[in-house]
Design a protein around this motif. Structure first.
Motif, PDB file in Angstrom:
ATOM      1  N   GLN A  43       0.823  -1.205   0.000  1.00 44.02           N
ATOM      2  CA  GLN A  43       0.000   0.000   0.000  1.00 44.02           C
ATOM      3  C   GLN A  43       0.860   1.260   0.000  1.00 44.02           C
ATOM      4  O   GLN A  43       0.497   2.266  -0.591  1.00 44.02           O
ATOM      5  N   VAL A  44       1.991   1.195   0.699  1.00 43.39           N
ATOM      6  CA  VAL A  44       2.954   2.296   0.728  1.00 43.39           C
ATOM      7  C   VAL A  44       4.341   1.701   0.532  1.00 43.39           C
ATOM      8  O   VAL A  44       4.687   0.697   1.157  1.00 43.39           O
ATOM      9  N   SER A  45       5.137   2.317  -0.334  1.00 44.45           N
ATOM     10  CA  SER A  45       6.493   1.829  -0.592  1.00 44.45           C
ATOM     11  C   SER A  45       7.465   3.002  -0.525  1.00 44.45           C
ATOM     12  O   SER A  45       7.201   4.068  -1.085  1.00 44.45           O
ATOM     13  N   ARG A  46       8.584   2.780   0.163  1.00 48.35           N
ATOM     14  CA  ARG A  46       9.612   3.817   0.282  1.00 48.35           C
ATOM     15  C   ARG A  46      10.937   3.271  -0.232  1.00 48.35           C
ATOM     16  O   ARG A  46      11.365   2.190   0.172  1.00 48.35           O
ATOM     17  N   ARG A  47      11.572   4.040  -1.112  1.00 44.99           N
ATOM     18  CA  ARG A  47      12.848   3.617  -1.679  1.00 44.99           C
ATOM     19  C   ARG A  47      13.986   4.154  -0.822  1.00 44.99           C
ATOM     20  O   ARG A  47      14.151   5.354  -0.662  1.00 44.99           O
ATOM     21  N   TYR A  48      14.770   3.241  -0.249  1.00 45.49           N
ATOM     22  CA  TYR A  48      15.921   3.633   0.558  1.00 45.49           C
ATOM     23  C   TYR A  48      17.149   3.876  -0.316  1.00 45.49           C
ATOM     24  O   TYR A  48      17.997   4.703   0.007  1.00 45.49           O
ATOM     25  N   ALA A  49      17.251   3.111  -1.389  1.00 53.25           N
ATOM     26  CA  ALA A  49      18.348   3.241  -2.347  1.00 53.25           C
ATOM     27  C   ALA A  49      17.965   2.417  -3.565  1.00 53.25           C
ATOM     28  O   ALA A  49      16.931   1.739  -3.576  1.00 53.25           O
ATOM     29  N   PRO A  98      24.502   0.043   6.412  1.00 55.07           N
ATOM     30  CA  PRO A  98      24.375   0.918   7.588  1.00 55.07           C
ATOM     31  C   PRO A  98      24.225   2.390   7.228  1.00 55.07           C
ATOM     32  O   PRO A  98      23.617   3.158   7.988  1.00 55.07           O
ATOM     33  N   GLN A  99      24.752   2.795   6.077  1.00 56.49           N
ATOM     34  CA  GLN A  99      24.685   4.200   5.679  1.00 56.49           C
ATOM     35  C   GLN A  99      23.263   4.657   5.373  1.00 56.49           C
ATOM     36  O   GLN A  99      22.994   5.865   5.301  1.00 56.49           O
ATOM     37  N   LEU A 100      22.348   3.716   5.228  1.00 59.13           N
ATOM     38  CA  LEU A 100      20.956   4.051   4.911  1.00 59.13           C
ATOM     39  C   LEU A 100      20.083   4.166   6.156  1.00 59.13           C
ATOM     40  O   LEU A 100      18.878   4.406   6.049  1.00 59.13           O
ATOM     41  N   PHE A 101      20.684   4.017   7.332  1.00 55.86           N
ATOM     42  CA  PHE A 101      19.925   3.997   8.579  1.00 55.86           C
ATOM     43  C   PHE A 101      20.536   4.964   9.590  1.00 55.86           C
ATOM     44  O   PHE A 101      21.728   5.263   9.543  1.00 55.86           O
ATOM     45  N   THR A 102      19.700   5.425  10.508  1.00 61.38           N
ATOM     46  CA  THR A 102      20.179   6.328  11.554  1.00 61.38           C
ATOM     47  C   THR A 102      20.955   5.537  12.604  1.00 61.38           C
ATOM     48  O   THR A 102      20.878   4.306  12.668  1.00 61.38           O
ATOM     49  N   ALA A 103      21.679   6.256  13.451  1.00 64.78           N
ATOM     50  CA  ALA A 103      22.431   5.599  14.530  1.00 64.78           C
ATOM     51  C   ALA A 103      21.488   4.838  15.444  1.00 64.78           C
ATOM     52  O   ALA A 103      21.804   3.728  15.906  1.00 64.78           O
ATOM     53  N   TYR A 104      20.323   5.418  15.708  1.00 64.48           N
ATOM     54  CA  TYR A 104      19.322   4.747  16.545  1.00 64.48           C
ATOM     55  C   TYR A 104      18.863   3.447  15.890  1.00 64.48           C
ATOM     56  O   TYR A 104      18.783   2.397  16.542  1.00 64.48           O
ATOM     57  N   GLU A 105      18.580   3.489  14.601  1.00 64.54           N
ATOM     58  CA  GLU A 105      18.140   2.289  13.890  1.00 64.54           C
ATOM     59  C   GLU A 105      19.247   1.244  13.849  1.00 64.54           C
ATOM     60  O   GLU A 105      18.978   0.041  13.966  1.00 64.54           O
TER      61      GLU A 105
END
Length: 220
Positions: A43-49, A98-105
Motif C-alpha cells: 500500500q505504501v512503498s519507500r525507496r531507501y536506495a 548501515p549508511q541508509l539507517f540512523t544511529a538509533y536504527e
C-alpha cells in the motif's frame, strides 16, 4: 535510582532528537510500486536506495532487495527471495547497508540480530554472546535448565483461593503437552520473569480444587 532514571530519560531524548535529525538527511521517497509481497499487496512503498524498497501492506511489511542489492547481504543473513520482514529480518538489511539507517536504527538492528539470530551473529561478527546479550540464547538456556521442571503456561488470580494465583504448568513449559498440572502460588511469589515462572515443588502445592479457568472448569 531517580538520578539514573533521569539520565536514561535524557539519553533517550537525545538519541530520539538525533534520530529525527538524521532522518531529515536520509532520502527515503515514497514511490508508486504496487508490488506483490509475501504479506500482500504493498500500500505504501519507500525507496531507501537503488534496489532497496520498504513495503507496507494492510497487515505487515518489510524490505525487498533487488538481486544486486541482495548479494551485498552477508550469506548467513541473506534471504534467497530478497524479502526481509519488518519485525526482525529488517536488521539484516541495516547490517548490510548501515549508511541508509540512523544511529538509533543501527543500534536497534544490532540488538535485534543478537536477540533473534545469535548463531549467525556470532559467526558474522566473531563475538561470543552470553544469555543476557541475546533473548533467544537466554531462552534456549532457560529451556535446557528447566526441561524437567514445571513451568507455568497460564495463570490468573484465583477466585476460590484468595491471595493465590492459580497456575497451569507443563514440563519445560511446552504448550500442547497432555501432562498439564495446576498449582497454587502465593500472589506475593508470582512473577513471570523473562521466560516464564518455574514451580518450586517445595513451596507451591499442586491444586485439584475448583478452577477459575473456564476451560479447565468445563472438564470437570
Amino acid at each position: 535510582m531517580a538520578e539514573i532514571h533521569d539520565d536514561m530519560a535524557e539519553d533517550m531524548a537525545a538519541e530520539k532528537a538525533a534520530h529525527e535529525t538524521e532522518l531529515q538527511v536520509l532520502d527515503r521517497p515514497t514511490i508508486r510500486a504496487e508490488a506483490s509481497t509475501p504479506w500482500g499487496m504493498a500500500q505504501v512503498s519507500r525507496r531507501y536506495a537503488e534496489g532497496i524498497v520498504l513495503h507496507s501492506t494492510a497487515s505487515h511489511g518489510g524490505f525487498h532487495l533487488a538481486e544486486k542489492a541482495n548479494s551485498a547481504v552477508h550469506a548467513l543473513y541473506r534471504s534467497d527471495d530478497g524479502f526481509y520482514e519488518e519485525d526482525c529480518e529488517w536488521a539484516k538489511v541495516a547490517h548490510a547497508f548501515p549508511q541508509l539507517f540512523t544511529a538509533y536504527e543501527r543500534r536497534l538492528a544490532d540488538r535485534t540480530l543478537r536477540d533473534y539470530f545469535p548463531d549467525a551473529y556470532e559467526r558474522v561478527t566473531g563475538a561470543i554472546l552470553n544469555g543476557s546479550q541475546s533473548h533467544m540464547r537466554d531462552r534456549r538456556e532457560f529451556e535446557s535448565v528447566h526441561r524437567n521442571d514445571w513451568v507455568v503456561i497460564a495463570a490468573l488470580n484465583s477466585d476460590h483461593q484468595p491471595g493465590f494465583v492459580e497456575c497451569i504448568a507443563t514440563l519445560g513449559g511446552i504448550r500442547g503437552e497432555v501432562g498439564e498440572r495446576r498449582f497454587l502460588v502465593p500472589r506475593s511469589d508470582y512473577s513471570t520473569g523473562r521466560h516464564g515462572f518455574v514451580i518450586d515443588p517445595l513451596k507451591h502445592q499442586p491444586y485439584d480444587g475448583p478452577s477459575s479457568f473456564v476451560t479447565w472448569a468445563a472438564r470437570r
